[in-house]
Design a protein around this motif. Sequence first.
Motif, PDB file in Angstrom:
ATOM      1  N   LEU A 104      -5.419  -4.464   5.012  1.00  0.00           N
ATOM      2  CA  LEU A 104      -4.930  -4.240   3.458  1.00  0.00           C
ATOM      3  C   LEU A 104      -3.467  -4.073   3.117  1.00  0.00           C
ATOM      4  N   VAL A 105      -2.978  -3.854   3.834  1.00  0.00           N
ATOM      5  CA  VAL A 105      -1.406  -2.944   3.798  1.00  0.00           C
ATOM      6  C   VAL A 105      -0.985  -4.248   4.167  1.00  0.00           C
ATOM      7  N   ASP A 106      -0.955  -4.832   5.126  1.00  0.00           N
ATOM      8  CA  ASP A 106      -0.716  -5.880   5.590  1.00  0.00           C
ATOM      9  C   ASP A 106      -0.124  -7.108   5.045  1.00  0.00           C
ATOM     10  N   LEU A 107      -1.457  -7.045   4.349  1.00  0.00           N
ATOM     11  CA  LEU A 107      -2.233  -7.977   3.134  1.00  0.00           C
ATOM     12  C   LEU A 107      -1.143  -7.766   2.167  1.00  0.00           C
ATOM     13  N   ALA A 108      -1.188  -7.083   1.660  1.00  0.00           N
ATOM     14  CA  ALA A 108      -0.124  -6.218   0.587  1.00  0.00           C
ATOM     15  C   ALA A 108       1.198  -6.932   0.807  1.00  0.00           C
ATOM     16  N   ILE A 109       1.840  -6.002   1.832  1.00  0.00           N
ATOM     17  CA  ILE A 109       3.002  -6.662   2.225  1.00  0.00           C
ATOM     18  C   ILE A 109       3.317  -7.986   2.204  1.00  0.00           C
ATOM     19  N   ALA A 110       2.557  -8.478   3.029  1.00  0.00           N
ATOM     20  CA  ALA A 110       2.546 -10.486   2.762  1.00  0.00           C
ATOM     21  C   ALA A 110       2.933 -11.081   1.811  1.00  0.00           C
ATOM     22  N   GLU A 111       1.947 -10.613   0.983  1.00  0.00           N
ATOM     23  CA  GLU A 111       2.346 -11.104  -0.791  1.00  0.00           C
ATOM     24  C   GLU A 111       2.508  -9.739  -1.587  1.00  0.00           C
ATOM     25  N   LYS A 112       3.614  -9.278  -0.987  1.00  0.00           N
ATOM     26  CA  LYS A 112       4.839  -8.894  -1.891  1.00  0.00           C
ATOM     27  C   LYS A 112       3.889  -8.205  -2.962  1.00  0.00           C
ATOM     28  N   ASP A 113       3.071  -7.636  -2.870  1.00  0.00           N
ATOM     29  CA  ASP A 113       1.487  -6.884  -3.920  1.00  0.00           C
ATOM     30  C   ASP A 113       2.396  -5.274  -3.844  1.00  0.00           C
ATOM     31  N   HIS A 114       3.362  -4.607  -4.309  1.00  0.00           N
ATOM     32  CA  HIS A 114       3.721  -3.372  -3.975  1.00  0.00           C
ATOM     33  C   HIS A 114       2.940  -2.422  -5.116  1.00  0.00           C
ATOM     34  N   ALA A 115       2.282  -2.239  -5.668  1.00  0.00           N
ATOM     35  CA  ALA A 115       1.486  -1.642  -6.155  1.00  0.00           C
ATOM     36  C   ALA A 115       0.046  -1.485  -5.514  1.00  0.00           C
ATOM     37  N   SER A 116      -0.506  -2.559  -4.550  1.00  0.00           N
ATOM     38  CA  SER A 116      -1.590  -2.241  -4.236  1.00  0.00           C
ATOM     39  C   SER A 116      -0.872  -2.243  -3.035  1.00  0.00           C
ATOM     40  N   HIS A 117       0.094  -1.892  -2.201  1.00  0.00           N
ATOM     41  CA  HIS A 117       0.674  -1.463  -1.054  1.00  0.00           C
ATOM     42  C   HIS A 117       0.280   0.038  -1.381  1.00  0.00           C
ATOM     43  N   ASN A 118       1.174   0.454  -2.846  1.00  0.00           N
ATOM     44  CA  ASN A 118       1.461   2.516  -3.367  1.00  0.00           C
ATOM     45  C   ASN A 118      -0.023   3.062  -3.455  1.00  0.00           C
ATOM     46  N   MET A 119      -0.534   1.543  -3.645  1.00  0.00           N
ATOM     47  CA  MET A 119      -2.171   2.954  -3.751  1.00  0.00           C
ATOM     48  C   MET A 119      -2.645   2.925  -2.479  1.00  0.00           C
ATOM     49  N   LEU A 120      -2.960   2.094  -1.845  1.00  0.00           N
ATOM     50  CA  LEU A 120      -3.217   1.989   0.058  1.00  0.00           C
ATOM     51  C   LEU A 120      -2.358   2.598   0.734  1.00  0.00           C
ATOM     52  N   GLN A 121      -1.811   3.622   0.338  1.00  0.00           N
ATOM     53  CA  GLN A 121      -0.930   4.756   1.247  1.00  0.00           C
ATOM     54  C   GLN A 121      -1.644   6.005   0.740  1.00  0.00           C
ATOM     55  N   TRP A 122      -2.571   6.274   0.343  1.00  0.00           N
ATOM     56  CA  TRP A 122      -3.621   7.180   0.082  1.00  0.00           C
ATOM     57  C   TRP A 122      -4.575   6.608   1.059  1.00  0.00           C
ATOM     58  N   PHE A 123      -4.970   6.294   1.193  1.00  0.00           N
ATOM     59  CA  PHE A 123      -6.097   5.462   1.819  1.00  0.00           C
ATOM     60  C   PHE A 123      -5.803   5.794   3.679  1.00  0.00           C
ATOM     61  N   ILE A 124      -5.027   5.216   4.074  1.00  0.00           N
ATOM     62  CA  ILE A 124      -3.254   6.071   5.228  1.00  0.00           C
ATOM     63  C   ILE A 124      -3.902   7.256   5.511  1.00  0.00           C
ATOM     64  N   SER A 125      -3.124   7.831   4.550  1.00  0.00           N
ATOM     65  CA  SER A 125      -3.344   9.415   4.638  1.00  0.00           C
ATOM     66  C   SER A 125      -4.677   9.670   4.955  1.00  0.00           C
ATOM     67  N   GLU A 126      -5.808   9.016   4.097  1.00  0.00           N
ATOM     68  CA  GLU A 126      -7.686  10.103   4.329  1.00  0.00           C
ATOM     69  C   GLU A 126      -8.461   9.506   6.164  1.00  0.00           C
ATOM     70  N   GLN A 127      -7.199   8.341   6.507  1.00  0.00           N
ATOM     71  CA  GLN A 127      -8.365   7.429   7.293  1.00  0.00           C
ATOM     72  C   GLN A 127      -7.556   8.974   8.499  1.00  0.00           C
ATOM     73  N   VAL A 128      -6.176   9.162   8.680  1.00  0.00           N
ATOM     74  CA  VAL A 128      -5.697  10.129   9.762  1.00  0.00           C
ATOM     75  C   VAL A 128      -6.871  11.393   9.870  1.00  0.00           C
ATOM     76  N   GLU A 129      -7.403  12.311   7.851  1.00  0.00           N
ATOM     77  CA  GLU A 129      -7.995  12.811   7.807  1.00  0.00           C
ATOM     78  C   GLU A 129      -9.082  12.626   8.406  1.00  0.00           C
ATOM     79  N   GLU A 130     -10.079  11.134   7.787  1.00  0.00           N
ATOM     80  CA  GLU A 130     -11.028  11.199   8.619  1.00  0.00           C
ATOM     81  C   GLU A 130     -11.410  11.456   9.890  1.00  0.00           C
TER      82      GLU A 130
END
Length: 165
Positions: A104-130
């Motif tokens: 999803l992050v790759d897609l947000a970057i490819a589509e230049k969707d900065h808001a989605s990229h920003n929202m997904l950073q929470w999930f990136i950190s969460e997955q490390v914890e999970e």
Amino acid sequence: MLNSKLQEALNKQVNAELYSSYLYLSMSNYLAQQNLNGAASWMRMQAQEELTHAMKVFDYIHARGGSVTLTAIEQPPAEWNSALDVFEKAYEHEQKVTKMINHLVDLAIAEKDHASHNMLQWFISEQVEEEESIKSIVERLKLISNAPGALLIMDKELGMRAQAK
Ligand code: FEO
């Protein structure tokens, strides 16, 4: 406004998080049947936490003027071989979810969707914890091996998990 590619991919993530919840609820059911009530409670909380993940994406899609499509949730497995097997499969599942988030992050970057990229950073950190929390349970269950006394002590400890975020 979300573009259609992001909208479709985020909708799939809502389904994936709901499936995670369903899977962990099924694992909780199995653990309860094994009289491992602490581990069952831990997994039930994990199921609740997955619902909050689904709703985070759901709310984000709405916030961006997108549309949510709820699709069928796959039936999860119901049987495992042991508590160790359950947590190993949960760990494998979390690794899959991490890959989905990375895509999803790759897609947000490819589509230049900065808001989605920003929202997904929470999930990136969460997955490390999970991954970390489930992996540490797997490692401790491996140490316990077939010692029932140690398993019961660990079950009690798992039952003390604080309320899901
Ligand atoms: Fe929502 Fe456990 O990843």
